[in-house]
Design an enzyme around this catalytic site. Sequence first.
Site, PDB file in Angstrom:
ATOM      1  N   THR A  47      80.033 -72.857 -34.986  1.00 33.71           N
ATOM      2  CA  THR A  47      78.698 -73.407 -35.238  1.00 33.71           C
ATOM      3  C   THR A  47      77.457 -72.701 -34.529  1.00 33.71           C
ATOM      4  O   THR A  47      76.419 -73.042 -34.992  1.00 33.71           O
ATOM      5  CB  THR A  47      78.740 -75.051 -34.912  1.00 33.71           C
ATOM      6  OG1 THR A  47      77.725 -75.567 -35.584  1.00 33.71           O
ATOM      7  CG2 THR A  47      78.942 -75.373 -33.500  1.00 33.71           C
ATOM      8  N   LYS A  48      77.942 -72.171 -33.499  1.00 30.40           N
ATOM      9  CA  LYS A  48      76.863 -71.422 -32.620  1.00 30.40           C
ATOM     10  C   LYS A  48      76.021 -70.431 -33.244  1.00 30.40           C
ATOM     11  O   LYS A  48      74.924 -70.263 -32.934  1.00 30.40           O
ATOM     12  CB  LYS A  48      77.421 -71.150 -31.485  1.00 30.40           C
ATOM     13  CG  LYS A  48      77.699 -72.217 -30.375  1.00 30.40           C
ATOM     14  CD  LYS A  48      76.702 -73.400 -30.269  1.00 30.40           C
ATOM     15  CE  LYS A  48      77.458 -74.449 -28.990  1.00 30.40           C
ATOM     16  NZ  LYS A  48      76.585 -75.325 -28.719  1.00 30.40           N
ATOM     17  N   ASP A  49      76.803 -69.829 -34.466  1.00 32.44           N
ATOM     18  CA  ASP A  49      75.922 -69.174 -35.097  1.00 32.44           C
ATOM     19  C   ASP A  49      74.560 -69.605 -35.581  1.00 32.44           C
ATOM     20  O   ASP A  49      73.512 -68.825 -35.701  1.00 32.44           O
ATOM     21  CB  ASP A  49      76.716 -68.463 -36.414  1.00 32.44           C
ATOM     22  CG  ASP A  49      77.767 -67.583 -36.174  1.00 32.44           C
ATOM     23  OD1 ASP A  49      78.034 -67.487 -34.765  1.00 32.44           O
ATOM     24  OD2 ASP A  49      78.316 -67.049 -36.977  1.00 32.44           O
ATOM     25  N   ALA A  52      71.936 -69.426 -32.760  1.00 30.64           N
ATOM     26  CA  ALA A  52      71.753 -68.297 -32.221  1.00 30.64           C
ATOM     27  C   ALA A  52      70.551 -67.562 -33.137  1.00 30.64           C
ATOM     28  O   ALA A  52      69.438 -67.173 -32.771  1.00 30.64           O
ATOM     29  CB  ALA A  52      73.003 -67.523 -32.121  1.00 30.64           C
ATOM     30  N   THR A  79      78.343 -69.648 -28.151  1.00 29.37           N
ATOM     31  CA  THR A  79      77.173 -69.336 -28.087  1.00 29.37           C
ATOM     32  C   THR A  79      76.885 -68.039 -27.709  1.00 29.37           C
ATOM     33  O   THR A  79      75.906 -67.042 -28.387  1.00 29.37           O
ATOM     34  CB  THR A  79      76.161 -70.096 -27.184  1.00 29.37           C
ATOM     35  OG1 THR A  79      76.492 -71.398 -27.863  1.00 29.37           O
ATOM     36  CG2 THR A  79      74.465 -69.957 -27.439  1.00 29.37           C
TER      37      THR A  79
END
Length: 345
Positions: A47-49, A52, A79
């Site tokens: 999910t950190k895409d 970012a 992340t």
Amino acid sequence: MKDEIKAHDNVLELIGNTPLIKLNKITQYMKGNYFAKVEAFNPGHSTKDRIALYIIEEAERKGILKPGDTIIETTSGNTGFSLAMVSIIKGYECILAVSSKSSADKIDMLKTMGAKVYVCPAHVSADDPRSYYEVAKRLHSEVKGSVYINQYFNDLNVDAHYHSTGPEIWEQTAGKITHLVACSGTGGTISGTARYLKEQNPNIKIIGIDAYGSVLQKYHQTKEFDSNEIYPYRIEGLGKNLIPTATDFNIIDKFEKVTDESSAHTARELAKTEGLFVGYTSGAAMQGLKQLEEEGEFDESSNIVVIFPDHGSRYMSKIYNDDWMSQQGFFDSESAEIQKIEYIK
């Protein structure tokens, strides 16, 4: 007229629009309808895409980031991977301060993506100069032309999910979602998604999953930071030993705590029942669901969406490694979960 080649310009165009997958076998004796938002389908497998790309593009739009600049961040791994991936495509240097609690798989992946990695001790206070928070701050002050993402205290972390994850879940459930269950670390995922969903229907219940050894649940209940709650735990990317401003505690209805051991076993159970090879924090989210159902949180008409944050490949040296599980005391001597490999000679 010839057909045009149908291709994405780069990997960043694949971020978001992850699938919602119905859970069947693991929930067969549980009341309600369960759906997993599987963030491992992002190109960076987490999910950190979303944050970012969103934070970097906002910094570009505001003129904060310029060609050749350096991106600096604290991370438990996901992340950092996403930032390194975006940096490659956009031409930035990437420096990451990583918790020593992060799996060796994650650290190796960060190096493979070209990031410069500083591994910092996990079990020190947040204001200790060796903590990954303080190391990132120091590096930001030393590196000219650097931008510190600071996801724990960056409102853009929340905005990224308000503009993507929330609308996707609302559309995918045709507005029928009754509960959102998500792990809380920085708090960006749960807060941003919840903010959007509550605007559509304020009756949707928002439940955060926390770890034993973290301060978040008690802070939510009392609005007081209690350092006595803090002790070492193994789950990565879940819970905190500080209070992130990216967490909107007012929009979260309750927290449920889970243990390291139960979360690890439940992640492995997801692989064997649903064919979903997901990470440690996803196991924690599913374990939280089980506990909530046992407590009577859901009924037959409930439509529960749980966010699974990342992919199981990042935990091959941990929860998917029988030796590691045994070393943690997560297997007893008669455990049927340890499967022997037969070698044909």
